[in-house]
Scaffold this motif. Sequence first.
Motif, PDB file in Angstrom:
ATOM      1  N   GLY A 208      65.713  40.557  51.813  1.00  0.00           N
ATOM      2  CA  GLY A 208      64.391  41.288  52.545  1.00  0.00           C
ATOM      3  C   GLY A 208      63.341  40.578  53.903  1.00  0.00           C
ATOM      4  O   GLY A 208      63.496  39.421  53.728  1.00  0.00           O
ATOM      5  N   ALA A 210      59.427  39.956  54.042  1.00  0.00           N
ATOM      6  CA  ALA A 210      58.484  40.484  53.760  1.00  0.00           C
ATOM      7  C   ALA A 210      57.020  40.599  54.777  1.00  0.00           C
ATOM      8  O   ALA A 210      57.458  39.799  55.522  1.00  0.00           O
ATOM      9  CB  ALA A 210      58.020  39.321  52.611  1.00  0.00           C
ATOM     10  N   ARG A 212      53.397  40.219  54.915  1.00  0.00           N
ATOM     11  CA  ARG A 212      52.309  40.195  54.397  1.00  0.00           C
ATOM     12  C   ARG A 212      50.745  40.407  55.013  1.00  0.00           C
ATOM     13  O   ARG A 212      50.793  39.070  56.385  1.00  0.00           O
ATOM     14  CB  ARG A 212      52.053  39.120  53.165  1.00  0.00           C
ATOM     15  CG  ARG A 212      53.217  38.856  51.961  1.00  0.00           C
ATOM     16  CD  ARG A 212      53.283  37.123  51.638  1.00  0.00           C
ATOM     17  NE  ARG A 212      54.096  37.762  50.151  1.00  0.00           N
ATOM     18  CZ  ARG A 212      55.541  37.044  50.696  1.00  0.00           C
ATOM     19  NH1 ARG A 212      55.551  36.978  51.567  1.00  0.00           N
ATOM     20  NH2 ARG A 212      56.780  36.867  49.873  1.00  0.00           N
ATOM     21  N   GLN A 221      51.227  41.696  50.164  1.00  0.00           N
ATOM     22  CA  GLN A 221      51.771  41.944  50.263  1.00  0.00           C
ATOM     23  C   GLN A 221      52.430  43.133  51.153  1.00  0.00           C
ATOM     24  O   GLN A 221      52.113  43.995  49.897  1.00  0.00           O
ATOM     25  CB  GLN A 221      53.589  41.984  49.126  1.00  0.00           C
ATOM     26  CG  GLN A 221      55.077  42.563  49.801  1.00  0.00           C
ATOM     27  CD  GLN A 221      55.829  41.762  49.612  1.00  0.00           C
ATOM     28  OE1 GLN A 221      56.289  40.707  49.198  1.00  0.00           O
ATOM     29  NE2 GLN A 221      57.376  42.461  49.404  1.00  0.00           N
ATOM     30  N   LYS A 224      58.120  45.902  52.300  1.00  0.00           N
ATOM     31  CA  LYS A 224      59.834  44.724  52.560  1.00  0.00           C
ATOM     32  C   LYS A 224      60.499  45.384  53.960  1.00  0.00           C
ATOM     33  O   LYS A 224      61.060  46.618  53.192  1.00  0.00           O
ATOM     34  CB  LYS A 224      60.328  45.005  51.406  1.00  0.00           C
ATOM     35  CG  LYS A 224      60.936  43.479  51.006  1.00  0.00           C
ATOM     36  CD  LYS A 224      61.069  42.845  49.997  1.00  0.00           C
ATOM     37  CE  LYS A 224      62.148  40.917  50.038  1.00  0.00           C
ATOM     38  NZ  LYS A 224      62.336  40.901  48.471  1.00  0.00           N
ATOM     39  N   ARG A 227      66.084  43.329  55.383  1.00  0.00           N
ATOM     40  CA  ARG A 227      66.802  41.851  55.794  1.00  0.00           C
ATOM     41  C   ARG A 227      67.394  41.938  57.564  1.00  0.00           C
ATOM     42  O   ARG A 227      67.169  41.490  58.198  1.00  0.00           O
ATOM     43  CB  ARG A 227      67.368  41.336  54.980  1.00  0.00           C
ATOM     44  CG  ARG A 227      67.796  39.352  55.244  1.00  0.00           C
ATOM     45  CD  ARG A 227      68.733  38.599  54.702  1.00  0.00           C
ATOM     46  NE  ARG A 227      68.819  37.232  55.080  1.00  0.00           N
ATOM     47  CZ  ARG A 227      67.804  36.690  55.215  1.00  0.00           C
ATOM     48  NH1 ARG A 227      66.164  36.485  55.466  1.00  0.00           N
ATOM     49  NH2 ARG A 227      68.441  35.546  55.456  1.00  0.00           N
TER      50      ARG A 227
END
Length: 326
Positions: A208, A210, A212, A221, A224, A227
């Motif tokens: 995926g 992330a 943060r 984080q 997520k 992707r």
Amino acid sequence: MPVTSFPDEWLAQSFEGLTPELLEELRGKSESGRTLWECVVAEKIATDTEIVEKLSHRFRLKIADISKVDPSARNAVPEQLARRHHILPLRLTDSFLEIGTANPLDLNAEKALAFNTAREIRLFLLAPSKISEKLDEMYKPEKALDKLLENMGDAEVLQTLKDAPPEDLTVSEADASQKPVVRLVDMIISEGILSRASDIHVEPEEGGVAVRYRIDGVLRQVMKIPRQAGLPLISRIKIMSSLDIADRLRPQDGRARVAVSGQPIDLRVSTLPAQLGEKVVIRILDWRGGSDQAAARKPRRHHARDGADRLRQDDHPVLRDQSDQE
């Protein structure tokens, strides 16, 4: 199991066609925990909009405009309290709190909110479904993320990534704003600003993308993202900062300006090619002086102490600007 009465049966008085016989029939169909409002909408007796308009006329209350919700109002109302009374914080000032509610007769909610916020409570009408949706968006960003991406199937995203002609990658911000991922980017940035993060990192990784926030020097984080949504997400950020979205192989730097709660915020955006895709870092700059938020906190606390001392010396009754009390 049929219910013997609804928790909001007072609502029946707002409908001319809701006879005692029909009300009894709705009780027989309903399961425990459901409200009369939900049953009326489910049975298509009336829509949310029609109910809100009837209540507005009956109680002479204004209808809430959820497009103008102040995200900072959530800081004054804990999530547990908002969900318990099923209300939506709309706007917070030094003297009052505006809320959206589907039950203007709930005095317990009004008293609890007044006690917790030490402010006058002003009521606006809002459908229960809208309240639940906005509460998830306000207090549970991960749930809002699922809703934003639920219509972005793999086929649609893959077309954007592989098959889209070059001109589709240079769409205007107005065109790009029609996509669900744009709302996701807006949410990520506004959440970062309201969380007082100094910078936001968006980085593709295994499984995926992330997101943060760096808060008080610690990188945390917060979500997520699937992707396959990574390129549209990063492309939107690059469009906002006037970067070349077709060039993904070279580092780029840009700037953007957004407004949160009516305050302009400057962003410094940097992209860097990485093994699994482009990494983006968004530096959040203080709108008043151009310094980043982390560096700007300490001087504000210093000014607050000086200001409080001056007010005590001048015998002023109240602090007018709450932002100086941080």
